[in-house]
Scaffold this active site. Sequence first.
Site, PDB file in Angstrom:
ATOM      1  N   TYR A  33     -36.601 -53.686 -95.904  1.00 39.42           N
ATOM      2  CA  TYR A  33     -35.493 -54.474 -95.377  1.00 39.42           C
ATOM      3  C   TYR A  33     -36.000 -55.425 -94.311  1.00 39.42           C
ATOM      4  O   TYR A  33     -37.146 -55.317 -93.855  1.00 39.42           O
ATOM      5  CB  TYR A  33     -34.390 -53.564 -94.829  1.00 39.42           C
ATOM      6  N   LYS A 149     -41.853 -52.439 -93.050  1.00 39.40           N
ATOM      7  CA  LYS A 149     -40.442 -52.264 -92.676  1.00 39.40           C
ATOM      8  C   LYS A 149     -39.683 -51.663 -93.861  1.00 39.40           C
ATOM      9  O   LYS A 149     -38.926 -52.339 -94.558  1.00 39.40           O
ATOM     10  CB  LYS A 149     -39.841 -53.603 -92.226  1.00 39.40           C
ATOM     11  N   GLU A 182     -43.482 -46.670 -80.127  1.00 36.87           N
ATOM     12  CA  GLU A 182     -42.412 -47.676 -80.022  1.00 36.87           C
ATOM     13  C   GLU A 182     -41.084 -46.948 -79.995  1.00 36.87           C
ATOM     14  O   GLU A 182     -41.037 -45.717 -79.995  1.00 36.87           O
ATOM     15  CB  GLU A 182     -42.476 -48.642 -81.207  1.00 36.87           C
ATOM     16  N   LEU A 207     -44.201 -50.984 -85.979  1.00 35.14           N
ATOM     17  CA  LEU A 207     -43.722 -52.172 -86.677  1.00 35.14           C
ATOM     18  C   LEU A 207     -44.205 -53.400 -85.902  1.00 35.14           C
ATOM     19  O   LEU A 207     -44.162 -53.419 -84.668  1.00 35.14           O
ATOM     20  CB  LEU A 207     -42.189 -52.176 -86.740  1.00 35.14           C
TER      21      LEU A 207
END
Length: 281
Positions: A33, A149, A182, A207
């Site tokens: 996505y 992702k 993260e 990411l």
Amino acid sequence: MSRIAYVDGAYVPLRRAAVSIRDRGFQFADSIYEVWALRGGRLFDAEAHMARLQRSLAELRITPPMGEASLWAVMRETMRRNWVRDGIVYVQISRGAANRDHVFPPPDTKATLVVTAKNLDRHAIALRAGSGVKVISLPETRWARRDIKSVNLLPNVLARQTAKESGAFEAWLVDAEGLVTEGTSSNAWIVDAAGVLRTRPLSHDILHGVTRAAILQLAQERQLRIEERAFTLDEAKAAREAFITAASNAATAVIEIDGVTIGDGRPGPVTQALRAAYLGV
Ligand SMILES: Cc1ncc(COP(=O)(O)O)c(C=O)c1O
């Protein structure tokens, strides 16, 4: 007004928008996505998000369902039909619908494409940035290719729910070495005790945030002291400032980590300056 989604060639009201139960996104999270933020009708970092979408597809060997120009057109039309000027555009592409089998389906299986767009509460986002947010830390339990992702987001979902139940906005994930990777849907930053702006370097561990790249560029232009170097949770708790970056939140201050106040408990000057520069305000 009913919202409209694009699903495999048609614009349909959200309540009728559906994909097959054979879809590999549903069966295996075999799907990627991408999310763009729209502010005042402008797509932020438009090309960089598209480039990451293409990279995610390539990494998973999913054949794009249409060319880039057509995808832009579908995105614009979805925004238009939903009257979106301040919000997000969401694109999801799965490997398509096929009989359930772990191996890839036949090569003529067409990827599933879904595009949605919605307005966000700009006021609530600004308020959150004005006050800063709380973060908790949790162990990193995700797979080893977080640079893709993919919709393989169960650990992120569980961590985010734990954060919410703890009264926090985000969870920072901590790897086996004790270093912050993260957030569940954001990149993590600090201005450390020595005044150095730090964020984890790019690798498969995180990411590759598009907002991260834009903020890094702005920090470089301002000649801040920057190190792309991972930090421990203790370094974060002792930091002058901490913040998160993501398309929908820009740069948002973190004022508390695991109950420890960061700096003076208010968004710090570096965070605020970078946020303002990013938003062009
Ligand atoms: C795990 C994770 N890290 C970082 C980010 C921030 O990425 P971007 O700035 O491209 O929105 C996101 C965004 O959703 C994310 O899901």
